[in-house]
Design an enzyme around this catalytic site. Structure first.
Site, PDB file in Angstrom:
ATOM      1  N   HIS A   1     108.460  80.670 -27.615  1.00 15.43           N
ATOM      2  CA  HIS A   1     107.212  81.147 -27.016  1.00 15.43           C
ATOM      3  C   HIS A   1     107.211  82.655 -26.767  1.00 15.43           C
ATOM      4  O   HIS A   1     106.245  83.198 -26.249  1.00 15.43           O
ATOM      5  CB  HIS A   1     106.963  80.394 -25.692  1.00 15.43           C
ATOM      6  CG  HIS A   1     105.560  80.463 -25.197  1.00 15.43           C
ATOM      7  ND1 HIS A   1     105.214  81.025 -23.981  1.00 15.43           N
ATOM      8  CD2 HIS A   1     104.398  80.031 -25.750  1.00 15.43           C
ATOM      9  CE1 HIS A   1     103.913  80.937 -23.808  1.00 15.43           C
ATOM     10  NE2 HIS A   1     103.385  80.350 -24.859  1.00 15.43           N
TER      11      HIS A   1
ATOM     12  N   LYS B   1     106.898  86.665 -27.360  1.00 18.34           N
ATOM     13  CA  LYS B   1     106.107  87.598 -28.167  1.00 18.34           C
ATOM     14  C   LYS B   1     106.791  88.957 -28.068  1.00 18.34           C
ATOM     15  O   LYS B   1     106.742  89.612 -27.019  1.00 18.34           O
ATOM     16  CB  LYS B   1     104.667  87.713 -27.667  1.00 18.34           C
ATOM     17  CG  LYS B   1     103.829  86.446 -27.822  1.00 18.34           C
ATOM     18  CD  LYS B   1     103.873  85.573 -26.610  1.00 18.34           C
ATOM     19  CE  LYS B   1     102.918  84.392 -26.744  1.00 18.34           C
ATOM     20  NZ  LYS B   1     103.162  83.379 -25.709  1.00 18.34           N
TER      21      LYS B   1
ATOM     22  N   ASP C   1     112.353 100.562 -34.724  1.00 22.30           N
ATOM     23  CA  ASP C   1     113.329 101.660 -34.728  1.00 22.30           C
ATOM     24  C   ASP C   1     114.260 101.647 -33.518  1.00 22.30           C
ATOM     25  O   ASP C   1     114.796 102.692 -33.133  1.00 22.30           O
ATOM     26  CB  ASP C   1     112.616 103.018 -34.801  1.00 22.30           C
ATOM     27  CG  ASP C   1     111.862 103.216 -36.114  1.00 22.30           C
ATOM     28  OD1 ASP C   1     112.169 102.489 -37.085  1.00 22.30           O
ATOM     29  OD2 ASP C   1     110.961 104.076 -36.162  1.00 22.30           O
TER      30      ASP C   1
ATOM     31  N   HIS D   1      94.486  84.435 -20.399  1.00 20.67           N
ATOM     32  CA  HIS D   1      95.806  84.062 -20.916  1.00 20.67           C
ATOM     33  C   HIS D   1      96.908  84.985 -20.393  1.00 20.67           C
ATOM     34  O   HIS D   1      98.086  84.787 -20.697  1.00 20.67           O
ATOM     35  CB  HIS D   1      95.758  84.102 -22.448  1.00 20.67           C
ATOM     36  CG  HIS D   1      96.888  83.417 -23.121  1.00 20.67           C
ATOM     37  ND1 HIS D   1      97.792  84.073 -23.934  1.00 20.67           N
ATOM     38  CD2 HIS D   1      97.293  82.121 -23.107  1.00 20.67           C
ATOM     39  CE1 HIS D   1      98.677  83.216 -24.397  1.00 20.67           C
ATOM     40  NE2 HIS D   1      98.407  82.034 -23.912  1.00 20.67           N
TER      41      HIS D   1
ATOM     42  N   LYS E   1      99.730  86.552 -18.207  1.00 23.30           N
ATOM     43  CA  LYS E   1     100.728  86.049 -17.268  1.00 23.30           C
ATOM     44  C   LYS E   1     101.266  87.258 -16.501  1.00 23.30           C
ATOM     45  O   LYS E   1     101.987  88.094 -17.058  1.00 23.30           O
ATOM     46  CB  LYS E   1     101.888  85.351 -17.988  1.00 23.30           C
ATOM     47  CG  LYS E   1     101.443  84.220 -18.943  1.00 23.30           C
ATOM     48  CD  LYS E   1     101.317  84.714 -20.346  1.00 23.30           C
ATOM     49  CE  LYS E   1     101.310  83.637 -21.409  1.00 23.30           C
ATOM     50  NZ  LYS E   1     100.382  82.575 -21.307  1.00 23.30           N
TER      51      LYS E   1
ATOM     52  N   ASP F   1     103.083  93.568  -3.618  1.00 25.17           N
ATOM     53  CA  ASP F   1     102.953  94.754  -2.770  1.00 25.17           C
ATOM     54  C   ASP F   1     102.649  96.021  -3.566  1.00 25.17           C
ATOM     55  O   ASP F   1     103.017  97.132  -3.156  1.00 25.17           O
ATOM     56  CB  ASP F   1     104.231  94.960  -1.938  1.00 25.17           C
ATOM     57  CG  ASP F   1     104.434  93.849  -0.907  1.00 25.17           C
ATOM     58  OD1 ASP F   1     103.495  93.065  -0.692  1.00 25.17           O
ATOM     59  OD2 ASP F   1     105.531  93.769  -0.336  1.00 25.17           O
TER      60      ASP F   1
END
Length: 486
Positions: free
Chosen positions: A224, A226, A231, A404, A406, A411
Site C-alpha cells: 500500500h 506510495k 537520484d 483520501h 491521511k 498542536d
C-alpha cells in the site's frame, strides 16, 4: 451396508467438529485482540465451512515462505548499511520539540535510525500539481528513478508520467517500478508493462494474486506504499495513487479523490531508499541497497530545513510501530488534534486515546468523507461516532469528494502524513509508510489544508445524531462487530 454408512456418518460428524475445534483452538492460541478473535469465532460458528476457509485464507499473517526467508537473510546487510549511515552524524537531528520528542525517540529505538534534518519539504495538495512536478523531476533525473504505488490507473496525466519515465529509461536512467498486483490490475492488463520493459524499465508486480496459493499467503496482504525516489535525493510520498482523478473510479458515486503528497529534497530520500530496497528484495530476491553514504560529500549537510522521521510498517518491520506511533502522537497532544482519514475503523486503544484527549480538554477534530467507496467501512465507521461525540470529539463529514488524505496534526507542530488509514488493515496488515515532521512551518501548511477540508464539510450534531433511525443503528452495530476484520 447400513453399519458402513453409519460409521461413515459418525466419522464425518467427528471430523467436522474436530475441524471446528482445531481452528477454534488455533484462534485462541494466537496472540490477537479479543474483538478480532470473537469476530472470527462468530463467523466460524454461524457459517462453519465458509468461516474456516476464510480464516485460513485471511485470518493469519502469512507472508509466504519465500518472502519470509528473504526477510531473514536481508537483515544483516541492511543492519550494516544502517550502521554506515549512522556514522554520518551531521544529518541526524539531536533535538526535537517537546511535543515531538517522545515519538521521535520511539521511532529511533524501534527502527534503529533517528530522524534526519536538513530536508526541503513541499506539501502538494492538487493532483495536477503533484503529477506535473513529478514529470518535471523525471525529465531532470540524472541517475535513477524508483517508484512504488498501490494503484496505477492508465489515463490522463498518469499516461504522461509513464511516457516521461520511458523516455528517461531510453536515455540511460536506471528505472524501477513496483506496483501492487491487486490495486494495479488495470495497469497490468494494459499495454504499459510491455512498453515499459521494452524501454528498459524494471517492472515488478508485487504480491501477485494467485488463488492456487491462497493458503500459503494472505491474498489481502497488500503493498500500500506510495513512494517515488529520484537520484537518491528527491522523494515523494503521501496518500495519492498514480492516477488522474478525472479518469479514476468515475462510477463509484463518491466524487473525485482528494489527496496530498509531500515532495522532499535531502537525506530523507536516503532513508526512504533503504525501505524501497527492502521491498524490492523481498519481492524479487535482488539486492539494491542505496549507495553507501560518503559523509564528507553529502550534498545536504546543513542545519536548515525540516526534520523528518520515516516509519515503515508491515510484515518484516517493527511490530505494531505505526499503532504505537499514533497512540504516542495522540497522547502528546495538549492543545489541538486534527486527523483526516478516508477509512475510520480504529482499534480500541486508539479510540480510547482520541476520546481521552477530548475529555482532558484537547480540541479534537476528525474529518472523514461523507460518501465512502467502501460500504462496509462506511457503516462500521459510523458505529464509533456516538462514543466520540459523547467525549467531545468534533466529527466533520467532507462533502467535496472522497477525502483520501491521511494526516494527523498535533498542536500545530507535529505532523504525520503518509499512506496509513485509521483502520485495522493499515495498522496491522499492509505495507505502509508514514512521514513524521517536527516543524511548525509545515504544521501551518497542513493546518491550512485541513481547514479547507473543514470548510467543505458538515459538522455532525450530537443531538441530531441520536435521532437517526433504529435500522441505521442496527446496521452500524452489525458492521461494528466485524470491524476487527475490515
Amino acid at each position: 451396508m447400513s453399519t458402513f454408512y453409519t460409521v461413515i456418518s459418525w466419522l464425518a460428524i467427528f471430523g467436522y467438529w474436530l475441524l471446528i475445534a482445531s481452528v477454534t483452538l488455533r484462534i485462541l492460541m494466537k496472540r490477537r485482540a479479543v474483538p478480532s478473535a470473537m469476530a472470527w469465532l462468530l463467523i466460524i460458528y454461524i457459517l462453519p465451512l465458509v468461516g474456516i476457509i476464510a480464516y485460513l485464507s485471511f485470518g493469519e499473517l502469512h507472508l509466504g515462505k519465500r518472502r519470509a526467508e528473504r526477510a531473514r537473510t536481508m537483515w544483516p546487510s541492511t543492519a550494516r548499511w544502517l550502521a554506515d549511515l549512522r556514522s554520518c552524524r551531521s544529518i541526524f537531528a539531536t533535538h526535537n520539540s517537546e511535543v515531538a520528542a517522545p515519538l521521535f525517540q520511539l521511532c529511533e529505538r524501534r527502527q534503529g535510525i533517528a530522524g534526519v534534518k536538513g530536508n526541503q519539504l513541499q506539501l502538494l495538495t492538487s493532483t495536477d500539481d503533484t503529477l506535473n512536478a513529478l514529470i518535471r523531476d523525471i525529465e531532470l533525473a540524472h541517475t535513477s528513478i524508483e517508484m512504488m504505488f498501490y494503484i496505477w490507473q492508465p489515463g490522463g496525466l498518469a499516461d504522461r508520467v509513464a511516457e516521461a519515465m520511458m523516455a528517461a529509461a531510453r536515455r540511460g536512467i536506471r528505472c524501477r517500478l513496483m506496483l501492487d498486483s491487486a490495486g494495479s490490475v488495470a495497469f497490468f492488463r494494459s499495454p504499459y508493462p510491455a512498453m515499459m520493459r521494452e524501454a528498459g524499465i524494471e517492472v515488478v508486480e508485487a504480491l501477485q494474486v494467485n488463488l492456487l496459493r491462497v493458503f500459503l499467503r494472505r491474498m489481502d496482504l497488500r503493498q500500500h506504499r506510495k513512494v517515488v525516489l529520484i537520484d537518491n535525493f528527491i522523494a515523494y510520498t503521501g496518500s495519492m495513487n498514480l492516477v488522474d482523478p478525472r479518469y479514476f473510479k468515475q462510477d463509484a458515486g463518491v466524487g473525485q479523490w482528494i489527496d496530498v503528497m509531500a515532495r522532499m529534497e535531502g537525506p530523507v530520500a536516503t532513508t526512504m531508499g533503504i525501505y524501497y530496497a527492502f521491498d524490492w528484495e523481498m519481492e524479487t530476491g535482488k539486492r539494491i541497497l542505496p549507495p553507501e553514504p560518503i559523509c564528507n560529500i553529502l550534498p545536504f549537510e546543513k542545519e536548515s530545513g525540516h526534520t523528518i522521521q520515516v516509519i515503515a510498517s508491515g510484515p518484516g518491520f517493527p511490530e505494531e510501530l505505526i499503532h504505537q506511533s499514533l497512540l504516542t502522537a495522540v497522547y502528546s497532544a495538549r492543545q489541538q488534534l486534527v486527523m483526516t482519514t478516508p477509512y475510520f475503523v480504529p482499534s480500541d486503544d486508539l479510540l480510547h486515546a482520541i476520546c481521552t484527549a477530548a475529555q482532558r480538554g484537547v480540541d479534537v477534530s476528525i474529518i472523514v468523507p461523507k460518501k465512502n467507496d467502501s460500504m462496509m467501512v462506511g457503516w462500521a465507521s459510523r458505529a464509533f461516532f456516538t462514543e466520540m461525540l459523547a467525549a467531545g470529539v468534533k466529527i466533520y463529514q467532507f462533502e467535496g469528494g472522497l477525502l483520501h488524505t491521511k494526516s494527523v496534526l498535533v498542536d500545530g507542530q507535529l505532523s504525520l502524513v503518509g499512506t496509513v488509514n485509521l483502520d485495522m488493515r493499515s495498522l496491522w496488515l499492509n505495507f505502509e509508510i508514514t512521514l513524521v515532521i517536527d516543524d511548525d512551518g509545515f504544521g501551518s501548511d497542513l493546518a491550512c489544508v485541513q481547514e479547507d477540508y473543514i470548510a467543505r464539510s458538515s459538522l455532525l450534531d450530537p443531538l441530531e445524531w441520536l435521532k437517526r433511525p433504529l435500522w441505521q443503528r442496527v446496521v452500524e452495530r452489525l458492521f461494528y462487530f466485524f470491524s476487527p476484520l475490515l
